[in-house]
Design an enzyme around this catalytic site. Sequence first.
Site, PDB file in Angstrom:
ATOM      1  CB  CYS A  77      37.872  42.940  47.731  1.00  0.00           C
ATOM      2  SG  CYS A  77      37.648  41.246  47.139  1.00  0.00           S
ATOM      3  CE  LYS A 120      42.671  47.639  42.597  1.00  0.00           C
ATOM      4  NZ  LYS A 120      43.508  46.447  42.344  1.00  0.00           N
ATOM      5  CB  THR A 155      36.637  43.603  39.745  1.00  0.00           C
ATOM      6  OG1 THR A 155      36.353  43.357  41.119  1.00  0.00           O
ATOM      7  CG2 THR A 155      37.983  43.027  39.391  1.00  0.00           C
ATOM      8  N   GLY A 196      39.452  42.877  32.955  1.00  0.00           N
ATOM      9  CA  GLY A 196      39.849  42.655  31.571  1.00  0.00           C
ATOM     10  C   GLY A 196      39.378  43.789  30.668  1.00  0.00           C
ATOM     11  N   GLY A 231      41.786  46.796  32.361  1.00  0.00           N
ATOM     12  CA  GLY A 231      41.818  46.243  31.008  1.00  0.00           C
ATOM     13  C   GLY A 231      42.961  46.731  30.135  1.00  0.00           C
TER      14      GLY A 231
END
Lengths: 314, 268
Positions: free
Chosen positions: A131, A166, A194, A218, A246
Amino acid sequence: MTVDLSVHLGRLQLKNPIATASGTFGYGLEFAGFVDLGSLGAISVKGLSARPCLGNPPPRICETDAGMLNAIGLQNVGIEEFLSEKLPKLHEKGATVLANVWGDTEAEYRAVVERIGDDPRVAAVELNVSCPNVVKGGMVFGNDPAALHALVAAVRPATRLPLVVKLSPNVTDIVTAAKAAVDGGADVLSLINTLVGLSIDVETREPKIGFTTGGLSGPAIRPVALRMVWEVRKALPGVPIFGIGGIETVEHVLEFLIAGANAVQIGTASFRDPGVSGRLVRELADWCDRHGVARVADLSGTLKTRPRPEKTYV
Amino acid sequence: MVVNEALRILRTVRYDAAHFSVFLQAGSIAAAAKPGQFVMVQAGDGLRPYLRRAFSVADVTTVAGVPGFELVVRAVGVGTEALGRFAEGTPIPVLGPLGVPFPIDDLKQPDRVALVAGGIGLAPLVLLSRRLAERGIPADLFYGGRNESEVLKRPDFERFLGAHRCRYATDDGSLGKKGRVTDILGSALEAGTSYRRVYACGPTPMFRTLAGILDKAGIEGSFALESEMACGFGVCLGCVLPGRDGRFHTICTEGPCLPPTAIDWSRV
């Protein structure tokens, strides 16, 4: 033709390869009116910490071209409320649950995972080491292969459930990070989280996000995610992968499977269309049927690359 | 129940270069929508705008006999601009009705209430005016805008509430009193008018000033708050505002209608 949609990510067995990504699907229950939660391959819940977390001061999000930046700051109800209030309802609805967890320190990560233990209502634990929106923890581990290895190794004995890690894309070499996680004891890799980004209000000359930087998600990040999945699959052919980044259409799902993912997680697209994940399960079955693919698992890692040319000086 | 449905645009009415109303077919959203609730609208299926945009349900009405509902829009960016460019008949994805409405069920005669609108914040107050009128609850409107042409939906407010109950303030004095909407409400309170509750929607500086006025006067408020949101149903956690209790309030599910006392205005 009956299409077999089931996939195996090591010991983690999913009824189909369409899962939802942490941070974009709440605790799953918020989507019960839009998706049959039991029909999804898996649901990765909002990142859980040992104690409830308030998150970052606003503004927390802004739209960017073909995507968005966020710096929510891992706001969550904490592991205790999740186990007592959310998990029983998810279990009742037949959901396959990935418990996404994080901490500021190795000890905090371990405490959350120990609290989950071998809970049979949880299919796997997913460690968020990536994160970008918290001052401590998160990406600090994801950016340093040695710290990542140590963290995964420290958490590994705390559960017998499959351990998913992750990964952060904000690294020079994703394969190095992937190897560190696997050597530490990861059973499955999720990639990607991200990408760190910045967006500016030119009138005020302030960042549009209160945290200054945010995580870009995205469609804008899809080619980067796809490339990283392909690289890790080549380097670690035996390690199962959740592809994330995305994904909005069945064609995007297929791209990730062909690049080497065994399953995918749908993220930001669920904000735009809360029913998208359930629809992709049906559309993937239809696509396989039309193309004579009897087992969706057979698609994984079937990319046909051309040989790259030698240097061609004139 | 919240539904995700494709609704056709019945009509688009332009007020000026920046302001317009979009009337959508009713679907199952119109009948369920309460004053203060909102919808998330996908303006096109492209990548720009990428996310849906939140709009208050401004009114539930009919267009040439076809049941529908209205959104009042100020074009401020790619999403709002795109919404104004659709041809009539175009279906667009709409999610709603969402959020906590204005509390009105507890009102009873002879309660009297006030409505405070700032700029495009008029939107949720139209439907509120309609419902209050149906219930026979007298309501005074205080509506501030930059100038007369930016004071929208005046005929509707005056029809529902009575023209004598509608007071205006404009920055240039072209309509009503020159000054701010909070000034004309403050004058009314100083003159001895009291209200069971004040409903408001407008920009943050108006909310902040109004929160102070209501606090001082000991009058209950309900503010339809605005914040940028990605989902509209409590998942992205992007739309929070800081609360007085130290928590962050998720505007889409705990609001948008919240008492001003819930928010820490010094941190907004």
